[in-house]
Design a protein around this motif. Structure first.
Motif, short mmCIF file in Angstrom:
data_model
loop_
_atom_site.label_atom_id
_atom_site.label_comp_id
_atom_site.label_asym_id
_atom_site.label_seq_id
_atom_site.Cartn_x
_atom_site.Cartn_y
_atom_site.Cartn_z
N PHE A 127 58.47 0.23 37.65
CA PHE A 127 57.52 1.04 38.41
C PHE A 127 58.24 2.23 39.04
O PHE A 127 59.39 2.12 39.47
N TYR A 138 52.30 3.30 43.53
CA TYR A 138 53.05 2.76 42.40
C TYR A 138 52.46 3.28 41.09
O TYR A 138 51.24 3.28 40.89
N THR A 140 53.31 3.35 36.59
CA THR A 140 54.16 2.94 35.47
C THR A 140 55.06 4.12 35.13
O THR A 140 54.83 5.25 35.56
#
Length: 374
Positions: A127, A138, A140
């Motif tokens: 993350f 947060y 990816t």
């Protein structure tokens, strides 16, 4: 640094790390006093070729979707490089300098971030965490939104360990005279639960506040208090130990120097900005003054401290390659990831182009250039 940036820094009371306390004892068996004052006074020309086995310049892709301003932070992860700049852009590039993707978006929505106080990468869960003054967003690594957690506005400068725990180095906010201790480091679980705090040994009671700095290497955190001269480590068990005595001597900021009226004095003073730990060298980035980012690296090989200057001009403190200023920004696989000064590349383009052919197409409108030292 322009006036707008200075006002933003003052508004959010951020704090770089500095030192002045003359503590000379540590708890660790490996505690070492680093004679920084002596190294600065005896600075010498950097022999880059003897210090590093390989030097590679990588211009970052310049395109409308990947334009960057002044780069404030670089994080290396899994062969990619994450950079954020003074305009709030957070972009990912690959090892060849090609633009990969943007992380999140600037805005007021729940999946967006406003001002970036800092960002870090949770390497365990892959993350990218953006600290946006009051919330953590947060994403990816390919830039998709994951979740948002609340945070305090003073929980700004941070890093993340190998378990996903967040470590904040808290700013020294010029505490009242009656206060003798304050939080220096706060540790937070991945779900936002507070786990542990570590207090300061000495705090300031007046003056401006700037950024603090915290760094991690293989799950161990390293930090230095605003007014202390000891570098501490925090291990995976959240046990604190002293690692280095950081003796800046006459070059250290004193409490009274954290004031705009002391600007003339700043040019002769240094403070610790970042710690980058490799196998052969530990690099301590020293910030000259308080305003701006005049960074001078200090290298420690376990035996000697080297404070370099430009080979052809001893007045230029810092790391230079072919008259190009190189600023270490991150460490990855025993490789220093640096920013190369674009103005120096353009000034010396003819001479450096012979050896570093990929710099031939760099111009005034180019994105930043990375330099990798191994």
């Amino acid at each position: 640094m322009n006036q707008k940036q200075i006002l933003v820094l003052a508004l959010f009371s951020l704090s770089f790390v500095s030192c002045s306390e003359k503590s000379k004892t540590g708890n660790s068996k490996s505690f070492t006093i680093l004679p920084v004052e002596k190294a600065i006074a005896q600075s010498k020309a950097a022999e880059v070729n003897s210090m590093f086995e390989n030097v590679v310049f990588i211009p970052l892709e310049t395109s409308e979707k990947a334009l960057m301003g002044e780069v404030l932070k670089i994080v290396a992860h899994n062969g990619f490089y994450y950079l954020y700049d003074d305009a709030g852009n957070l972009l990912r590039f690959d090892s060849q300098g090609s633009f990969v993707n943007r992380i999140g978006a600037i805005g007021k929505g729940p999946e967006e971030y406003g001002i970036i106080a800092d960002f870090a990468i949770d390497k365990k869960n892959d993350f990218v965490i953006v600290n946006s003054l009051g919330k953590l967003v947060y994403y990816t690594t390919d830039g998709q939104f994951v979740k948002t957690l609340k945070s305090e506005t003073n929980e700004q400068v941070m890093d993340v360990d190998d378990t996903g725990r967040i470590f904040y180095i808290l700013p020294d906010n010029a505490q009242p005279a009656s206060v003798t201790s304050a939080e220096a480091v706060k540790v937070v679980a991945p779900d936002g639960t507070s786990l542990k705090t570590f207090t300061t040994t000495k705090i300031r009671h007046s003056g401006l506040s700037f950024f603090n700095s915290i760094s991690q290497k293989e799950g161990t955190m390293y930090y230095k208090e605003e007014m202390g001269d000891v570098i501490y480590s925090i291990n995976a068990k959240l046990e604190k130990d002293s690692v280095y005595g950081f003796d800046l001597g006459k070059y250290a900021f004193q409490e009274e120097d954290f004031d705009m009226s002391a600007m003339e004095k700043w040019k002769n003073l240094y403070r610790l900005d970042k710690i980058l730990i490799g196998k052969k060298y530990t690099c301590f980035n020293l910030q000259n003054g308080l305003i701006g980012k005049e960074i001078c690296p200090l290298f420690w090989d376990g035996k000697e401290l080297v404070f370099p200057y430009a080979e052809k001009d001893p007045s230029k403190k810092g790391l230079f390659i072919n008259e190009i200023r190189i600023t270490p920004m991150a460490e990855s696989n025993d490789e220093l990831v640096c920013l190369a000064a674009l103005v120096d590349i353009l000034k010396n383009k003819k001479s450096v182009g012979i050896k570093y052919k990929n710099l031939k197409n760099v111009n005034e409108a180019s994105n930043p250039v990375l330099c990798f030292l191994k």
